[in-house]
Design a protein around this motif. Sequence first.
Motif, mmCIF file in Angstrom:
data_model
loop_
_atom_site.group_PDB
_atom_site.id
_atom_site.type_symbol
_atom_site.label_atom_id
_atom_site.label_comp_id
_atom_site.label_asym_id
_atom_site.label_seq_id
_atom_site.Cartn_x
_atom_site.Cartn_y
_atom_site.Cartn_z
ATOM 1 N N LEU A 102 -34.871 -14.710 -63.863
ATOM 2 C CA LEU A 102 -34.142 -15.038 -65.092
ATOM 3 C C LEU A 102 -34.338 -16.503 -65.482
ATOM 4 O O LEU A 102 -34.506 -16.810 -66.673
ATOM 5 N N CYS A 103 -34.341 -17.403 -64.520
ATOM 6 C CA CYS A 103 -34.596 -18.823 -64.816
ATOM 7 C C CYS A 103 -36.008 -19.010 -65.356
ATOM 8 O O CYS A 103 -36.222 -19.740 -66.331
ATOM 9 N N PHE A 104 -36.976 -18.346 -64.731
ATOM 10 C CA PHE A 104 -38.353 -18.423 -65.220
ATOM 11 C C PHE A 104 -38.459 -17.850 -66.633
ATOM 12 O O PHE A 104 -39.125 -18.435 -67.497
ATOM 13 N N SER A 105 -37.796 -16.722 -66.881
ATOM 14 C CA SER A 105 -37.847 -16.093 -68.204
ATOM 15 C C SER A 105 -37.225 -16.979 -69.279
ATOM 16 O O SER A 105 -37.762 -17.086 -70.388
ATOM 17 N N LEU A 106 -36.093 -17.604 -68.957
ATOM 18 C CA LEU A 106 -35.470 -18.529 -69.910
ATOM 19 C C LEU A 106 -36.397 -19.704 -70.187
ATOM 20 O O LEU A 106 -36.597 -20.092 -71.345
ATOM 21 N N SER A 107 -36.992 -20.252 -69.146
ATOM 22 C CA SER A 107 -37.921 -21.371 -69.311
ATOM 23 C C SER A 107 -39.137 -20.961 -70.137
ATOM 24 O O SER A 107 -39.562 -21.697 -71.039
ATOM 25 N N LEU A 108 -39.691 -19.797 -69.865
ATOM 26 C CA LEU A 108 -40.840 -19.300 -70.624
ATOM 27 C C LEU A 108 -40.477 -19.104 -72.092
ATOM 28 O O LEU A 108 -41.252 -19.457 -72.986
ATOM 29 N N SER A 109 -39.287 -18.577 -72.354
ATOM 30 C CA SER A 109 -38.834 -18.392 -73.734
ATOM 31 C C SER A 109 -38.754 -19.732 -74.458
ATOM 32 O O SER A 109 -39.202 -19.861 -75.607
ATOM 33 N N ILE A 110 -38.199 -20.721 -73.795
ATOM 34 C CA ILE A 110 -38.086 -22.051 -74.394
ATOM 35 C C ILE A 110 -39.472 -22.635 -74.672
ATOM 36 O O ILE A 110 -39.729 -23.170 -75.763
ATOM 37 N N GLU A 111 -40.363 -22.523 -73.709
ATOM 38 C CA GLU A 111 -41.716 -23.068 -73.883
ATOM 39 C C GLU A 111 -42.452 -22.359 -75.020
ATOM 40 O O GLU A 111 -43.153 -23.004 -75.804
ATOM 41 N N LEU A 112 -42.294 -21.046 -75.130
ATOM 42 C CA LEU A 112 -42.954 -20.311 -76.211
ATOM 43 C C LEU A 112 -42.381 -20.687 -77.577
ATOM 44 O O LEU A 112 -43.123 -20.819 -78.552
ATOM 45 N N ILE A 113 -41.071 -20.866 -77.658
ATOM 46 C CA ILE A 113 -40.452 -21.298 -78.918
ATOM 47 C C ILE A 113 -40.960 -22.690 -79.294
ATOM 48 O O ILE A 113 -41.260 -22.967 -80.463
ATOM 49 N N ASP A 126 -43.774 -27.563 -66.826
ATOM 50 C CA ASP A 126 -42.351 -27.406 -67.134
ATOM 51 C C ASP A 126 -41.828 -26.073 -66.613
ATOM 52 O O ASP A 126 -40.695 -25.996 -66.121
ATOM 53 N N LEU A 127 -42.631 -25.027 -66.723
ATOM 54 C CA LEU A 127 -42.218 -23.722 -66.187
ATOM 55 C C LEU A 127 -41.957 -23.822 -64.688
ATOM 56 O O LEU A 127 -40.949 -23.324 -64.189
ATOM 57 N N LEU A 128 -42.869 -24.484 -63.981
ATOM 58 C CA LEU A 128 -42.714 -24.651 -62.539
ATOM 59 C C LEU A 128 -41.477 -25.482 -62.215
ATOM 60 O O LEU A 128 -40.644 -25.084 -61.385
ATOM 61 N N LEU A 129 -41.333 -26.633 -62.860
ATOM 62 C CA LEU A 129 -40.211 -27.528 -62.571
ATOM 63 C C LEU A 129 -38.876 -26.889 -62.942
ATOM 64 O O LEU A 129 -37.892 -27.014 -62.196
ATOM 65 N N ASN A 130 -38.817 -26.202 -64.070
ATOM 66 C CA ASN A 130 -37.579 -25.536 -64.473
ATOM 67 C C ASN A 130 -37.200 -24.442 -63.483
ATOM 68 O O ASN A 130 -36.030 -24.287 -63.125
ATOM 69 N N THR A 131 -38.182 -23.680 -63.037
ATOM 70 C CA THR A 131 -37.913 -22.621 -62.067
ATOM 71 C C THR A 131 -37.441 -23.204 -60.740
ATOM 72 O O THR A 131 -36.525 -22.670 -60.098
ATOM 73 N N LEU A 132 -38.041 -24.324 -60.325
ATOM 74 C CA LEU A 132 -37.573 -24.999 -59.103
ATOM 75 C C LEU A 132 -36.128 -25.466 -59.258
ATOM 76 O O LEU A 132 -35.337 -25.405 -58.313
ATOM 77 N N GLY A 133 -35.770 -25.920 -60.458
ATOM 78 C CA GLY A 133 -34.378 -26.294 -60.726
ATOM 79 C C GLY A 133 -33.453 -25.102 -60.596
ATOM 80 O O GLY A 133 -32.350 -25.202 -60.040
ATOM 81 N N GLY A 134 -33.895 -23.946 -61.097
ATOM 82 C CA GLY A 134 -33.109 -22.728 -60.948
ATOM 83 C C GLY A 134 -32.923 -22.343 -59.488
ATOM 84 O O GLY A 134 -31.840 -21.933 -59.075
ATOM 85 N N VAL A 135 -33.971 -22.506 -58.691
ATOM 86 C CA VAL A 135 -33.878 -22.231 -57.251
ATOM 87 C C VAL A 135 -32.872 -23.175 -56.602
ATOM 88 O O VAL A 135 -32.025 -22.754 -55.795
ATOM 89 N N ALA A 136 -32.946 -24.462 -56.953
ATOM 90 C CA ALA A 136 -32.004 -25.441 -56.391
ATOM 91 C C ALA A 136 -30.568 -25.094 -56.775
ATOM 92 O O ALA A 136 -29.650 -25.203 -55.951
ATOM 93 N N GLY A 137 -30.356 -24.655 -58.018
ATOM 94 C CA GLY A 137 -29.018 -24.252 -58.448
ATOM 95 C C GLY A 137 -28.526 -23.035 -57.686
ATOM 96 O O GLY A 137 -27.353 -22.960 -57.297
ATOM 97 N N TYR A 138 -29.412 -22.074 -57.453
ATOM 98 C CA TYR A 138 -29.042 -20.880 -56.694
ATOM 99 C C TYR A 138 -28.652 -21.253 -55.264
ATOM 100 O O TYR A 138 -27.655 -20.770 -54.735
#
Length: 159
Positions: A102-113, A126-138
Amino acid sequence: MLRNTTRNQKLGWVLFVAYLAVLVYFVFFAESFGRLPSQRDDYAYNLELFKEIRRFYVYREQLGIKAFLLNVVGNVVAFIPCGFFLPIVSRRGRKWYNTILLCFSLSLSIELIQLVFKVGSFDVDDLLLNTLGGVAGYVGNRVVQLVRIRRKKLGKKKA
């Protein structure tokens, strides 16, 4: 949907929606980040993994530490709340792989927009870093949950 939720889940929803609103503002509308629709005709994108991270690191002296931290650390920090709140607001989010997806999907949506509307640029880093942030939050959420469970057990033993 909200009838069968606990007080903490309702608070989680409020905070998650507020987080999403702030995220959308900073990603698409914050003038301080140069987030105005561009007048250019070309699309800005990076499809080479680690290219921008490496560039910001190599040229950190010229760009300034603020630019480096904003780009690299900022992308991670921006998605920590996403990874933290998803397990609270969604049963599916309690599974680590769903939260990461879900974090990756949200990040991908933002990048595509950003790519389509030419606001910022599409960047795989940014996709990688955002997903890593989601992992850290989890991970942060799991730590908080373990502490809560341990405190609850200690409270029952004293009683």
